[in-house]
Design a protein around this motif. Structure first.
Motif, short mmCIF file in Angstrom:
data_model
loop_
_atom_site.label_atom_id
_atom_site.label_comp_id
_atom_site.label_asym_id
_atom_site.label_seq_id
_atom_site.Cartn_x
_atom_site.Cartn_y
_atom_site.Cartn_z
N PRO A 13 0.79 -1.35 0.02
CA PRO A 13 0.01 0.01 0.00
C PRO A 13 1.03 1.18 0.00
O PRO A 13 2.29 1.22 0.50
N LEU A 14 0.29 2.43 -0.41
CA LEU A 14 0.67 3.51 -0.42
C LEU A 14 -0.01 4.80 0.48
O LEU A 14 -1.08 4.33 0.74
N PRO A 15 0.66 5.66 0.91
CA PRO A 15 -0.22 6.70 1.95
C PRO A 15 -1.22 7.31 0.72
O PRO A 15 -0.92 7.66 -0.37
N ALA A 16 -2.21 7.67 1.36
CA ALA A 16 -3.28 8.44 0.38
C ALA A 16 -3.48 9.74 0.89
O ALA A 16 -4.01 10.00 2.04
N VAL A 17 -2.58 10.73 0.34
CA VAL A 17 -2.56 12.10 0.96
C VAL A 17 -3.01 12.93 0.22
O VAL A 17 -3.34 12.91 -0.89
N LEU A 18 -3.48 14.01 0.87
CA LEU A 18 -3.92 15.44 0.20
C LEU A 18 -3.03 16.30 0.30
O LEU A 18 -2.33 16.83 1.29
N VAL A 33 -2.91 12.40 -3.68
CA VAL A 33 -1.73 12.02 -4.20
C VAL A 33 -1.33 10.57 -3.36
O VAL A 33 -1.46 10.50 -2.34
N ALA A 34 -1.02 9.52 -4.16
CA ALA A 34 -0.57 8.43 -3.54
C ALA A 34 0.95 8.16 -4.01
O ALA A 34 1.52 7.38 -3.04
N TRP A 35 1.38 9.03 -4.74
CA TRP A 35 3.05 8.70 -5.05
C TRP A 35 3.67 9.70 -4.52
O TRP A 35 3.78 10.93 -4.86
N THR A 67 2.03 21.42 0.91
CA THR A 67 1.84 20.73 2.16
C THR A 67 1.26 19.60 1.78
O THR A 67 0.22 19.20 1.34
N ILE A 68 1.84 18.25 2.57
CA ILE A 68 1.26 17.00 2.31
C ILE A 68 0.56 16.83 3.70
O ILE A 68 0.98 17.11 4.69
N ASN A 69 -0.79 16.58 3.62
CA ASN A 69 -1.60 16.26 4.78
C ASN A 69 -2.13 14.58 4.62
O ASN A 69 -2.63 14.15 3.70
N LEU A 70 -1.80 14.28 5.78
CA LEU A 70 -2.12 12.66 5.88
C LEU A 70 -3.72 12.65 6.03
O LEU A 70 -4.33 13.38 6.60
N THR A 71 -4.33 11.58 5.66
CA THR A 71 -5.66 11.46 5.65
C THR A 71 -6.09 10.23 6.61
O THR A 71 -5.45 9.37 6.86
N MET A 163 -5.57 6.07 6.75
CA MET A 163 -5.74 5.35 5.46
C MET A 163 -4.71 5.28 4.50
O MET A 163 -3.82 6.10 4.39
N ALA A 164 -4.67 4.32 3.89
CA ALA A 164 -3.69 3.88 2.79
C ALA A 164 -4.59 3.54 1.57
O ALA A 164 -5.64 3.23 1.34
N TYR A 165 -3.69 3.60 0.38
CA TYR A 165 -4.38 3.23 -1.04
C TYR A 165 -3.58 2.10 -1.36
O TYR A 165 -2.34 1.74 -1.06
N SER A 166 -4.45 0.90 -1.96
CA SER A 166 -3.88 -0.29 -2.61
C SER A 166 -4.43 -0.73 -3.73
O SER A 166 -5.64 -1.10 -3.68
N HIS A 167 -3.92 -0.71 -4.88
CA HIS A 167 -4.53 -1.10 -6.06
C HIS A 167 -5.92 -1.00 -6.43
O HIS A 167 -6.82 -1.86 -6.53
N GLY A 168 -6.24 0.28 -6.33
CA GLY A 168 -7.59 0.91 -6.55
C GLY A 168 -8.62 1.11 -5.32
O GLY A 168 -9.64 1.64 -5.78
#
Length: 188
Positions: A13-18, A33-35, A67-71, A163-168
């Motif tokens: 998984p990747l972080p799902a950030v705003l 952004v997940a990358w 600014t990276i904001n964790l979600t 939360m995180a993002y994983s394959h959609g």
């Protein structure tokens, strides 16, 4: 046995950030952004990768900060919405109900509802192909005081419901299975 697939970005998984940007309220925007990730500890550095077609791309390229904001679980709908709608066409703050707050060390806002916001100054933009990488120095970290343990002073980010993002898909992070070094820690 494993099956071979064409080359792709399957690191999950990747972080799902705003990522928030814009140094005046009229330019304030955010992009999902997940990358993103850590590059260096000293100096503290991180990166985001954006497609040049994204509205936030031009703002960040011109102002050289973000600014990276964790979600969190509570921000999940807003995070997805901000990733599929363009700031060219919508006021993402109004549409998502998230609150911009003027940055401390940068001109762009952070998101009040985020448990952790990382203010960044762009040092370099690397053109890679479909995405460009914005390498940035961390200027400031803003931590939600409600997650600071009043007795120990420890920042308990695990209580935020990240939360995180994983394959959609978006996923709330689960239980802790160990801490750094637990596999080699000597038993008492």
């Amino acid at each position: 046995m494993k099956q071979s697939w064409k080359p792709g970005t399957m690191i999950y998984p990747l972080p799902a950030v705003l990522v928030s940007c814009g140094n005046t309220p009229e330019r304030y925007n955010m992009a999902t952004v997940a990358w993103t990730g850590t590059i260096c500890t000293d100096p503290a550095m991180c990166y985001i990768s954006l497609r040049p077609s994204r509205h936030s791309y031009d703002i960040i390229s011109e102002e050289m900060e973000f600014t990276i904001n964790l979600t969190t679980l509570d921000m999940a709908r807003a995070t997805d919405w901000a990733g599929v709608k363009s700031g060219r066409d919508y006021d993402k703050w109004k549409e998502t109900g998230l609150t911009p707050v003027k940055g401390v060390k940068v001109g762009c806002p952070y998101i009040e509802q985020s448990p952790l916001s990382i203010e960044c100054k762009v040092k370099e933009i690397i053109h890679l192909g479909s995405h460009d990488m914005f390498i940035a120095e961390v200027l400031n970290v803003l931590a939600d005081e409600s997650l600071i343990n009043p007795e120990s002073g420890a920042f308990e980010l695990s209580r935020a419901g990240l939360m995180a993002y994983s394959h959609g898909g978006y996923y709330e992070l689960g239980k802790c299975i160990g801490h750094f070094g637990w596999s080699v820690k000597k038993k008492k």
